[in-house]
Motif scaffolding. Structure first.
Motif, PDB file in Angstrom:
ATOM      1  N   GLY A   1       0.825  -1.198   0.000  1.00  0.00           N
ATOM      2  CA  GLY A   1       0.000   0.000   0.000  1.00  0.00           C
ATOM      3  C   GLY A   1       0.858   1.246   0.000  1.00  0.00           C
ATOM      4  N   TRP A   2       0.224   2.373  -0.250  1.00  0.00           N
ATOM      5  CA  TRP A   2       0.953   3.637  -0.286  1.00  0.00           C
ATOM      6  C   TRP A   2       1.473   3.997   1.095  1.00  0.00           C
ATOM      7  N   THR A   3       2.400   4.913   1.125  1.00  0.00           N
ATOM      8  CA  THR A   3       2.998   5.349   2.384  1.00  0.00           C
ATOM      9  C   THR A   3       1.950   5.951   3.326  1.00  0.00           C
ATOM     10  N   GLY A   4       2.143   5.719   4.618  1.00  0.00           N
ATOM     11  CA  GLY A   4       1.250   6.303   5.612  1.00  0.00           C
ATOM     12  C   GLY A   4      -0.049   5.567   5.851  1.00  0.00           C
ATOM     13  N   THR A   5      -0.184   4.366   5.275  1.00  0.00           N
ATOM     14  CA  THR A   5      -1.457   3.636   5.429  1.00  0.00           C
ATOM     15  C   THR A   5      -1.442   2.644   6.591  1.00  0.00           C
ATOM     16  N   GLY A   6      -0.259   2.423   7.202  1.00  0.00           N
ATOM     17  CA  GLY A   6      -0.230   1.603   8.417  1.00  0.00           C
ATOM     18  C   GLY A   6       0.587   0.330   8.361  1.00  0.00           C
ATOM     19  N   LYS A   7       1.397   0.133   7.317  1.00  0.00           N
ATOM     20  CA  LYS A   7       2.158  -1.119   7.187  1.00  0.00           C
ATOM     21  C   LYS A   7       3.191  -1.281   8.308  1.00  0.00           C
ATOM     22  N   ASN A   8       3.994  -0.260   8.525  1.00  0.00           N
ATOM     23  CA  ASN A   8       4.980  -0.324   9.613  1.00  0.00           C
ATOM     24  C   ASN A   8       4.290  -0.397  10.977  1.00  0.00           C
ATOM     25  N   PHE A   9       3.210   0.366  11.098  1.00  0.00           N
ATOM     26  CA  PHE A   9       2.502   0.432  12.369  1.00  0.00           C
ATOM     27  C   PHE A   9       1.925  -0.921  12.762  1.00  0.00           C
ATOM     28  N   VAL A  10       1.347  -1.628  11.810  1.00  0.00           N
ATOM     29  CA  VAL A  10       0.739  -2.919  12.143  1.00  0.00           C
ATOM     30  C   VAL A  10       1.819  -3.950  12.457  1.00  0.00           C
ATOM     31  N   SER A  11       3.002  -3.802  11.853  1.00  0.00           N
ATOM     32  CA  SER A  11       4.122  -4.689  12.191  1.00  0.00           C
ATOM     33  C   SER A  11       4.504  -4.494  13.650  1.00  0.00           C
ATOM     34  N   GLU A  12       4.456  -3.244  14.087  1.00  0.00           N
ATOM     35  CA  GLU A  12       4.751  -2.912  15.487  1.00  0.00           C
ATOM     36  C   GLU A  12       3.702  -3.502  16.419  1.00  0.00           C
ATOM     37  N   LEU A  13       2.437  -3.448  16.019  1.00  0.00           N
ATOM     38  CA  LEU A  13       1.371  -4.022  16.842  1.00  0.00           C
ATOM     39  C   LEU A  13       1.546  -5.531  16.996  1.00  0.00           C
ATOM     40  N   ILE A  14       1.935  -6.187  15.925  1.00  0.00           N
ATOM     41  CA  ILE A  14       2.172  -7.633  15.988  1.00  0.00           C
ATOM     42  C   ILE A  14       3.297  -7.935  16.968  1.00  0.00           C
ATOM     43  N   ALA A  15       4.410  -7.211  16.843  1.00  0.00           N
ATOM     44  CA  ALA A  15       5.552  -7.428  17.728  1.00  0.00           C
ATOM     45  C   ALA A  15       5.195  -7.161  19.184  1.00  0.00           C
ATOM     46  N   ASN A  16       4.429  -6.101  19.424  1.00  0.00           N
ATOM     47  CA  ASN A  16       4.057  -5.738  20.795  1.00  0.00           C
ATOM     48  C   ASN A  16       3.204  -6.800  21.477  1.00  0.00           C
TER      49      ASN A  16
END
Length: 331
Positions: free
Chosen positions: A103-118
């Motif tokens: 997906g385009w930048t700013g849509t949550g890809k990095n953020f959801v990776s962080e949620l999984i790790a957390n």
């Protein structure tokens, strides 16, 4: 309670150390043994290790995070919750979990990776078992392609040997040299062990802007047809997404055997965000900073972003990417 427990352990350990100089050799040997055991206990208490104390999946926590913190991504949230929960609940998976987020930048890809790790690791993204590779940082020079392949194999093997429940996040896959990711193809396949190492409990997450145009076009088509974004389903995007990524020469997944051999479990589309989602992002950022909620400020921040199509201003060009910095300006 944990702090009190640790203080007690330290007190006993120090007392044992003092007693070493007080008793006869036989008693000293016993005290040294106690001290060594306590020392290992204290070390394990303070240092992350590959065991349930540090690695325990919280399915309820992941679901709550996706519902409260992810905005406008009904497809991605649903896939990730089911995929990660199913994988982590299986004590004997047949292969590693492989997710490709697009997906385009700013849509949550990095953020959801962080949620999984957390929700897997006690230390979250700071865990020594979570490894992030960024193409432009770790693999910048095309001339060193063969060196990168060897290093990548060694990094993956070494870290999984240390902890089978390792997570590997590859950011900027659209900037990775085509063919490089194929060097770890055997680790993602259906093998029991390779050179004595099992990779079956590891998680691999690829993040890419590649395929974003197809996702955006589908979202636009639904909007133009007067259909809600919630009507968009995975089947409307997954086949198109995997095909476009496979044939995109600018993608690190171009003609990769990972796709050809069906080793990617899910191609996860991240839809472009709308004005309302950006407002939610701004409100969430205020909450994270423990600021009083201010809907007026959130709307102003969202309003000042760039949207497309230019006339209708439906989708945010950068999603929620610049919310954090823009909020500094308004607060």
């Amino acid at each position: 309670m944990k702090a009190a427990h640790l203080c007690l352990l330290l007190h006993v350990f120090l007392t044992a150390s003092v007693l070493v100089h007080t008793f006869d050799p036989l008693t000293t040997t016993v005290v040294l043994g106690i001290g060594a055991t306590l020392g290992r206990t204290i070390y394990n208490y303070l240092h992350e290790s590959c065991d349930p104390k540090w690695i325990t999946f919280n399915a309820t926590g992941l679901q709550a995070d996706l519902e409260r913190k992810m905005f406008g991504q009904h497809i991605a949230s649903r896939i990730i919750l089911k995929a990660v929960t199913g994988f982590m609940s299986n004590d004997n998976p047949k292969k590693p979990l492989v997710l490709s987020l697009h997906g385009w930048t700013g849509t949550g890809k990095n953020f959801v990776s962080e949620l999984i790790a957390n929700n897997i690791y006690k230390e979250g993204m700071d865990s020594s078992f979570v490894h992030v590779f960024t193409s432009e940082l770790h693999f910048p020079h095309a001339k060193q392609f063969d060196t990168y392949k060897s290093q990548l194999q060694q990094w993956i093997k070494g870290n999984v040997s240390n902890c089978g429940r390792s997570m590997f996040i590859f950011d900027e896959m659209d900037k990775m040299h085509p063919g490089l990711i194929d060097s770890i193809k055997p680790y993602l396949d259906y093998y029991d062990k390779l050179d004595g190492v099992s990779y079956r409990k590891a998680i691999f997450i690829f993040l890419s802007n590649a395929g974003g145009e197809n996702i955006v076009q589908t979202a636009l088509d639904f909007w133009k047809a007067g259909r809600g974004r919630e009507e968009i389903e995975l089947k409307d995007l997954e086949a198109l997404l995997s095909l476009s990524v496979f044939n995109n020469k600018q993608s690190g997944l171009w003609h990769t055997s990972l796709i050809d051999k069906n080793l990617v479990d899910f191609f996860v589309p991240f839809l472009p965000l709308e004005y309302g989602h950006v407002v939610q992002c701004a409100m969430a950022e205020m909450n994270a900073r423990e600021l009083p909620p201010n809907l007026k400020v959130a709307k102003q921040v969202a309003k000042d972003l760039v949207y497309f199509p230019k006339a209708e201003r439906v989708f945010s060009v950068k999603g929620c990417k610049t919310i954090e910095s823009k909020l500094n300006y308004y607060t």
